[in-house]
Design an enzyme around this catalytic site. Sequence first.
Site, short mmCIF file in Angstrom:
data_model
loop_
_atom_site.label_atom_id
_atom_site.label_comp_id
_atom_site.label_asym_id
_atom_site.label_seq_id
_atom_site.Cartn_x
_atom_site.Cartn_y
_atom_site.Cartn_z
N GLY A 147 -6.59 5.04 -0.67
CA GLY A 147 -7.95 5.11 -0.13
C GLY A 147 -8.81 3.99 -0.66
O GLY A 147 -8.43 2.81 -0.64
N ASN B 118 0.12 12.87 4.51
CA ASN B 118 -0.62 12.09 5.49
C ASN B 118 -0.18 12.40 6.91
O ASN B 118 0.52 11.62 7.54
CB ASN B 118 -0.39 10.59 5.20
N ARG C 172 -15.37 36.69 42.92
CA ARG C 172 -14.91 35.75 43.95
C ARG C 172 -14.39 34.44 43.34
O ARG C 172 -13.47 33.82 43.87
CB ARG C 172 -16.07 35.46 44.90
N HIS D 262 -5.28 15.97 -4.76
CA HIS D 262 -5.64 16.26 -3.38
C HIS D 262 -5.47 17.75 -3.03
O HIS D 262 -5.93 18.20 -1.98
CB HIS D 262 -4.79 15.42 -2.42
N TYR E 91 0.83 -1.21 0.00
CA TYR E 91 0.00 0.00 0.00
C TYR E 91 0.86 1.26 0.00
O TYR E 91 1.81 1.39 0.77
CB TYR E 91 -0.93 0.05 1.22
#
Length: 533
Positions: A61, A197, A298, A84, A54
Amino acid sequence: MHTVLVGTSGVTASDVLAVARGDARVELAPEAVAALAAAREIVEALAAEPDPVYGVSTGFGALATRHIGPELRAQLQRNIVRSHAAGMGPRVEREVVRALMFLRLRTVCSGHTGVRPEVAQTMADVLNARITPVVHEYGSLGCSGDLAPLSHCALTLMGEGDAEGPDGTVRPAGELLAEHGIRPVELREKEGLALLNGTDGMLGMLLMALADLDLLYKSADVTAALSLEALLGTDKVLAPELHAIRPHPGQAASAANMLAVLKGSQLTGVPRVAGAAHAGGTSVPYEAPRVQDAYSVRCAPQVAGAGRDTVAHARLVAERELASAVDNPVVLPGGASFGSGGGRVESNGNFHGAPIGYVLDFLAIAAADLASIAERRTDRLLDKNRSHGLPPFLADDAGVDSGLMIAQYTQAALVSEMKRLAVPASTDSIPSSAMQEDHVSMGWSAARKLRTAVDNLSRVIAVELYAATRAVELREGMAPAPASQAVVEAVRAAGVQGPGPDRFLAPDLAAADAFVRSGELVAAVEAVTGPLR
């Protein structure tokens, strides 16, 4: 010029700020170059094998099932960057893009991405040439990393797309690289994917927000103390022994800061019974006895302290992420030594932005609450029924003058927006990539809205500062604490005017905001008190 050396073990938050905001020079450590070369050997060995790997010899994807032959692999890597780089909307700020690029370089230099040394060197060269890729607001879902933003950065390395030069002019990236003698990279197996990535955009914005919030939380302690003083409040609630029995560290730090600011004040010693005379001879206007101050006064250390502890948790997450190598797939050594005859490339889910997205959202919630309590104190200073003797809206001639009425409107509008920005982005998820990426973090969106929230917080604190310093000056006959007086003098010297008839307020408010952001407010106090916590 400061130089940051990038090795294999990560970088520090100060390194990121130096590069992003200070244009520090970047150099690759010899150990990083060696690790890059060793990891590249593993990638090239796996690329030569017939089995698909891969990111090396497959699509990406939902298209990862296709095996890509050697003749198409360079094109594959170019195509993933081009396709992309699909961002839209306004440009992202220069400091964010520089942090994004530098943090990606940090991961590349870990030796777990398989990128060649010359690609890493080109990334450093682009940073050193102060070339800033044009990155757009929209395009990251915070899972598989900040894909579109990082793709626009990678596009610049290829000599494509647009970038901003050192002079601030946007031009074709190829022209800018040529002018600086930088040769565009020709991507090989896995390199395009390795450049895209990561959680680098989210992390960069988190680190810058943390730096800004460190200053703003100290600033808020100062303005809270000034408001307490102007409202003739009691500093007894800040006693260390009270905070020791509820041992939240942020709360104790905030109370200690406020107490340091108020040391020596005559305004906090006003008798708290109706019509009593102050020890210095000035009468307090008649009103019902006060046993205790309102919550916004306070409980200031409790609210600011909870935010400080949230910042501490977010910093822990950021430090862990800085020590991480985020990529998919990653290169892992196998065998006696890295790259000496063994190694593998493994898919993983480390790119998911949930750890960062959560704390980005946490910080937006904390910032909104800090702004909310500051606005309530400001409103109290302006209300003649609750300010214990101050004129309505701190006006010079109430009725003829409106004083700071609309300054509080502006502050309220900022706080309202911050409450909307506090709605978490990380609880949302929109599936993408044909349901392969079916759960995403939206961490980039969380980071973008936090930047707006931090900007607004500074403005909110500035309005409280403006009101509180004016109110302190109106308490004639009662001396404020030396640290408070130092703030009044410093803010007036910075161009923020004091009490008087109505005038154009926007310039005063802008000057007060600049006084807070620059650190001058905290510096004025620390010149008297020593370092705040």
